[in-house]
Design an enzyme around this catalytic site. Structure first.
Site, mmCIF file in Angstrom:
data_model
loop_
_atom_site.group_PDB
_atom_site.id
_atom_site.type_symbol
_atom_site.label_atom_id
_atom_site.label_comp_id
_atom_site.label_asym_id
_atom_site.label_seq_id
_atom_site.Cartn_x
_atom_site.Cartn_y
_atom_site.Cartn_z
ATOM 1 N N GLY A 76 0.792 -1.224 0.000
ATOM 2 C CA GLY A 76 0.000 0.000 0.000
ATOM 3 C C GLY A 76 0.821 1.269 0.000
ATOM 4 O O GLY A 76 0.346 2.327 0.431
ATOM 5 N N SER A 77 2.045 1.214 -0.547
ATOM 6 C CA SER A 77 2.837 2.454 -0.562
ATOM 7 C C SER A 77 2.185 3.489 -1.481
ATOM 8 O O SER A 77 2.295 4.700 -1.243
ATOM 9 C CB SER A 77 4.279 2.173 -0.990
ATOM 10 O OG SER A 77 4.339 1.759 -2.332
ATOM 11 N N ASN A 78 1.518 3.042 -2.522
ATOM 12 C CA ASN A 78 0.831 3.989 -3.401
ATOM 13 C C ASN A 78 -0.430 4.545 -2.746
ATOM 14 O O ASN A 78 -0.750 5.725 -2.911
ATOM 15 C CB ASN A 78 0.526 3.351 -4.755
ATOM 16 C CG ASN A 78 1.788 3.236 -5.586
ATOM 17 O OD1 ASN A 78 2.254 4.234 -6.128
ATOM 18 N ND2 ASN A 78 2.375 2.049 -5.637
ATOM 19 N N HIS B 96 0.157 0.645 -13.218
ATOM 20 C CA HIS B 96 0.923 -0.542 -13.618
ATOM 21 C C HIS B 96 2.402 -0.176 -13.684
ATOM 22 O O HIS B 96 2.769 0.866 -14.242
ATOM 23 C CB HIS B 96 0.437 -1.061 -14.978
ATOM 24 C CG HIS B 96 1.143 -2.317 -15.372
ATOM 25 N ND1 HIS B 96 0.818 -3.540 -14.823
ATOM 26 C CD2 HIS B 96 2.189 -2.529 -16.202
ATOM 27 C CE1 HIS B 96 1.640 -4.452 -15.313
ATOM 28 N NE2 HIS B 96 2.481 -3.868 -16.154
ATOM 29 N N ASN C 261 -6.126 2.318 -13.038
ATOM 30 C CA ASN C 261 -5.153 1.348 -12.512
ATOM 31 C C ASN C 261 -3.737 1.880 -12.704
ATOM 32 O O ASN C 261 -3.443 2.580 -13.668
ATOM 33 C CB ASN C 261 -5.292 0.026 -13.280
ATOM 34 C CG ASN C 261 -4.296 -1.022 -12.800
ATOM 35 O OD1 ASN C 261 -4.147 -1.256 -11.603
ATOM 36 N ND2 ASN C 261 -3.589 -1.658 -13.728
ATOM 37 N N LYS D 170 -8.842 -13.540 -9.806
ATOM 38 C CA LYS D 170 -10.123 -12.906 -10.180
ATOM 39 C C LYS D 170 -11.075 -13.047 -9.002
ATOM 40 O O LYS D 170 -10.763 -13.748 -8.028
ATOM 41 C CB LYS D 170 -10.708 -13.566 -11.429
ATOM 42 C CG LYS D 170 -11.035 -15.041 -11.237
ATOM 43 C CD LYS D 170 -11.731 -15.636 -12.461
ATOM 44 C CE LYS D 170 -12.166 -17.068 -12.166
ATOM 45 N NZ LYS D 170 -12.910 -17.705 -13.232
ATOM 46 N N MET E 98 -4.208 -6.895 -7.154
ATOM 47 C CA MET E 98 -3.674 -7.959 -8.004
ATOM 48 C C MET E 98 -4.770 -8.923 -8.483
ATOM 49 O O MET E 98 -4.599 -10.144 -8.443
ATOM 50 C CB MET E 98 -2.584 -8.719 -7.248
ATOM 51 C CG MET E 98 -1.488 -7.803 -6.723
ATOM 52 S SD MET E 98 -0.778 -6.701 -7.975
ATOM 53 C CE MET E 98 0.406 -7.798 -8.698
ATOM 54 N N ARG E 99 -5.884 -8.368 -8.927
ATOM 55 C CA ARG E 99 -6.997 -9.191 -9.358
ATOM 56 C C ARG E 99 -7.627 -8.550 -10.593
ATOM 57 O O ARG E 99 -7.740 -7.316 -10.658
ATOM 58 C CB ARG E 99 -8.011 -9.214 -8.214
ATOM 59 C CG ARG E 99 -8.664 -10.538 -7.938
ATOM 60 C CD ARG E 99 -9.390 -10.472 -6.602
ATOM 61 N NE ARG E 99 -8.544 -10.947 -5.534
ATOM 62 C CZ ARG E 99 -8.409 -12.211 -5.178
ATOM 63 N NH1 ARG E 99 -9.130 -13.138 -5.772
ATOM 64 N NH2 ARG E 99 -7.589 -12.569 -4.215
HETATM 65 C C1 GAR Z 1 2.966 -1.211 -7.589
HETATM 66 O O1 GAR Z 1 4.262 -1.278 -8.147
HETATM 67 C C2 GAR Z 1 1.928 -1.318 -8.690
HETATM 68 O O2 GAR Z 1 2.293 -0.700 -9.870
HETATM 69 C C3 GAR Z 1 1.834 -2.806 -8.852
HETATM 70 O O3 GAR Z 1 1.898 -3.323 -7.545
HETATM 71 C C4 GAR Z 1 2.710 -2.476 -6.747
HETATM 72 C C5 GAR Z 1 1.961 -2.163 -5.471
HETATM 73 O O4 GAR Z 1 2.767 -1.503 -4.545
HETATM 74 N N1 GAR Z 1 0.612 -3.171 -9.507
HETATM 75 C C6 GAR Z 1 0.521 -4.169 -10.373
HETATM 76 O O5 GAR Z 1 1.460 -4.885 -10.680
HETATM 77 C C7 GAR Z 1 -0.855 -4.370 -10.956
HETATM 78 N N2 GAR Z 1 -0.818 -5.319 -12.021
HETATM 79 P P1 GAR Z 1 2.119 -0.861 -3.240
HETATM 80 O O6 GAR Z 1 1.227 -1.932 -2.594
HETATM 81 O O7 GAR Z 1 3.284 -0.526 -2.369
HETATM 82 O O8 GAR Z 1 1.334 0.342 -3.663
#
Ligand code: GAR
Length: 192
Positions: free
Chosen positions: A11-13, A111, A109, A65, A92-93
Site C-alpha cells: 500500500g505504498s501507493n 501498472h 489502474n 479474479k 492484483m486481481r
Molecule cells: C505497484 O508497483 C503497482 O504498480 C503494482 O503493484 C505495486 C503495489 O505496490 N501493480 C501491479 O502490478 C498491478 N498489475 P504498493 O502496494 O506498495 O502500492
C-alpha cells in the site's frame, strides 16, 4: 470525485495518495474508503493512520479474479462507502462485469511498466530481465482487457549501468508515488 482505493499488499501507493490528500494536493478528489482482498495486508494500516475506513473484503476462492457474487459485493460496498470512482493501487486481481458495469469509465489502474510493454504480473521484473534501457509506470483506465485500457499518463525511468533489480524497482516505485496522486488530482479538476 469521491473514490475508493483497492489494493492487495504494502500500500505504498495508497499511502502516497492519502499523504497528498492530507497535504491538500489532490484537487477536488477525496479518498473515502480502502478495500483490500488480503487479510492483514499492510495497506489496511494506512487507512488507520490517515483516518480512512479500510476493510478486508473476501474476494472468493480464486487467486487472480473474483467470484461473480463477491465482485458484486465489492461493487455494493464501494457504492455504500460513497465512492463513485475506483483507484486500483497494487490490486492484483482482474476486474470483470460486476465492477466494470457498476463504475463505467470510472476505474483507473497503476501498472509498473510502460504499457503496452510488460503487462500482467511483475512488470518491473519482466522489464529488468528483458534488458530495457528505459521502463517506468502507467496510469490507465480499466476495461476488460488486462492492462489494456486507455492510457492516461506515463512516467519514464532509465535503467543505469549501476542499477540493480532493487534500485531499478525503487526508482519505479518513486515515480509511481508521484504520478498516481497527480493523475487523480487532474481527473478531479477535469484536466485529464
Ligand atoms: C505497484 O508497483 C503497482 O504498480 C503494482 O503493484 C505495486 C503495489 O505496490 N501493480 C501491479 O502490478 C498491478 N498489475 P504498493 O502496494 O506498495 O502500492
Amino acid at each position: 470525485m469521491k473514490f475508493a482505493i483497492l489494493g492487495s499488499g504494502t500500500g505504498s501507493n495508497a499511502e502516497a495518495i492519502l499523504k497528498a490528500y492530507r497535504a491538500g494536493t489532490l484537487g477536488k478528489a477525496e479518498p473515502v474508503a480502502i478495500f483490500c482482498d488480503i487479510p492483514g495486508a499492510k495497506i489496511l494500516s494506512h487507512g488507520e493512520t490517515y483516518g480512512v475506513p479500510a476493510t478486508f473484503l473476501d474476494p472468493g476462492p480464486f487467486k487472480t479474479k473474483f467470484s461473480p457474487e463477491r465482485e458484486a459485493a465489492y461493487a455494493e460496498a464501494i457504492k455504500a462507502a460513497g465512492a463513485d470512482w475506483i483507484v486500483l493501487a497494487g490490486f492484483m486481481r482482474v476486474l470483470k462485469a460486476p465492477l466494470l458495469e457498476a463504475f463505467p469509465d470510472r476505474i483507473i489502474n497503476l501498472h509498473p511498466s510502460l504499457l503496452p510493454s510488460f503487462p500482467g504480473l511483475d512488470g518491473i521484473g519482466q522489464a529488468w530481465r528483458y534488458g530495457v534501457a528505459v521502463s517506468g509506470c502507467t496510469v490507465h483506465y480499466v476495461n476488460s482487457a488486462v492492462d489494456g485500457g486507455a492510457i492516461i499518463d506515463q512516467a519514464v525511468v532509465r535503467r543505469e549501468k549501476t542499477d540493480t533489480p532493487e534500485s531499478f524497482a525503487q526508482k519505479i516505485h518513486a515515480a509511481e508515488h508521484k504520478i498516481l496522486p497527480d493523475v487523480i488530482r487532474r481527473i478531479s479538476l477535469g484536466e485529464a
